[in-house]
Design an enzyme around this catalytic site. Structure first.
Site, PDB file in Angstrom:
ATOM      1  N   GLY A 121      26.290  38.951  42.492  1.00  0.00           N
ATOM      2  CA  GLY A 121      26.176  37.512  42.333  1.00  0.00           C
ATOM      3  C   GLY A 121      25.007  36.993  43.130  1.00  0.00           C
TER       4      GLY A 121
ATOM      5  CE  LYS B 215      32.229  37.753  47.023  1.00  0.00           C
ATOM      6  NZ  LYS B 215      33.039  36.609  46.537  1.00  0.00           N
TER       7      LYS B 215
ATOM      8  CG  ASP C 140      32.666  30.099  39.024  1.00  0.00           C
ATOM      9  OD1 ASP C 140      32.216  29.542  38.002  1.00  0.00           O
ATOM     10  OD2 ASP C 140      32.080  31.027  39.591  1.00  0.00           O
TER      11      ASP C 140
END
Length: 353
Positions: free
Chosen positions: A35, A53, A150
């Protein structure tokens, strides 16, 4: 601890010991996603396959503060919500870098799954079944006072058997506030609720009042996409789509849809957020639709005895059996092929950072 402006201070941030991971047991494998501010890797933690992540801190003091706050907020929310349709949170650490570890989901994103299926479409019952997975995940978040902000196919991941969808990425999620202003322009324009968008916000970055009903709008756009397997607002850029939805009340077409499905979509993307249903209502509407198109099959009693000449009726596979596992060539990959694709080198986390 969250301050009055909706930000967490990473200095005040304290992670419960049961969620604190030890980086020396973390091994980083191939990258599986990226991202704007983070990268996601396949990895291992204490011999468990996981998704790792790694959040980039940024270059300027302002960027560092903002990303550290977002990281602290995301971890705080992940650690307090658990649901079968949310990616399971395993743990996190903030030193030497900010890391969030969750279960590894091998079915790929919903976006990739739908792209591989084009120009075909999901069986409608399967599409609605996936929508139920999503709705149940969001209902769980809302019950904890969390807005995701989102919802989109990139943030929906399938399990390895590609029969279940799980919601991931709490990077933009936050606690709902009935009194505080919250950041506008949050999310991805094509799926963004109209109340989040304004030309003034684009210029000044101002905050706005809105509530959890922004997720209902985004859900409707995702549901439309599941049914049609087309990009919503096709032919428009992301910004054009957001502008059309916010200022011209444009919505994807409801033509050729069963009345009940059209009614669900229309209610979820209403211009007035207060008239949109909550997710408990959305779940009930989806269940009502499924029961109308797939009435329960009659129970078949099992045979009293079985001889070598007895032919048994096959077990009812349910709607999940309608899902085909596709690769880019349209073939159904074997498990060993998928396993080989995932094999790669793993490096000790401390060697990388």
């Amino acid at each position: 601890m969250e301050s009055g402006n909706g930000f967490y201070s990473i200095d005040e941030f304290r992670l419960d010991a049961k969620w604190l991971i030890d980086p020396k047991f973390l091994f980083v494998g191939p990258r599986i996603g990226e991202g704007a501010h983070a990268k996601v890797f396949e990895g291992k933690y204490k011999n468990q396959s996981v998704a790792i992540k790694i959040v980039q801190r940024g270059d300027t003091p302002e960027e560092i503060t903002k990303r550290e706050s977002r990281f602290a907020r995301e971890v705080a929310m992940l650690s307090r919500v658990q649901h079968k349709n949310l990616a399971k949170f395993i743990g996190a650490c903030k030193d030497p870098v900010m890391v969030i570890v969750t279960e590894l989901l091998l079915g790929g994103t919903l976006r990739k799954y739908l792209l591989n299926m084009r120009p075909g479409c999901l069986d409608r019952s399967v599409a609605v079944g996936f929508a139920l997975d999503i709705a149940r995940a969001v209902e769980c978040l809302h019950s904890h006072g969390i807005i995701h902000r989102d919802l989109k196919p990139e943030n929906l991941i399938l399990t390895a058997d590609q029969k279940t969808v799980k919601l991931v990425d709490f990077g933009l999620a936050r606690e709902e506030s009935l009194t505080e202003m919250m950041t506008a322009e949050t999310g991805t324009y094509r799926w963004m609720a109209p109340e989040l968008y304004s030309t003034v916000t684009l210029r000044h970055g101002e905050k706005k009042h809105y509530n959890h009903k922004v997720d209902a709008y985004s859900f409707a756009i995702v549901l439309w996409e599941l049914i049609h397997n087309k990009l919503p607002f096709e032919g428009m850029s992301n910004l054009q789509a957001a502008y059309a939805a916010a200022f011209k009340n444009v919505r994807p077409s409801l033509e050729n849809l069963p009345e009940e499905l059209a009614r669900i979509l229309d209610s979820c993307w209403k211009e007035d957020p207060n008239t949109r249903p909550n997710f408990s209502q959305i779940i009930q509407m989806l269940l009502n639709y499924l029961s109308s198109v797939s009435p329960p099959e009659p129970m078949i009693p099992p045979p009293i005895f079985i001889s070598k000449n007895t032919v048994l009726a096959p077990e009812s596979p349910g709607t999940s059996s309608l899902i085909a596992v596709h690769n880019s060539s349209g073939e159904t990959p074997r498990g060993d092929i998928m396993e080989n694709k995932r094999k790669g080198c793993f490096f000790c986390f401390s060697q990388c950072y």
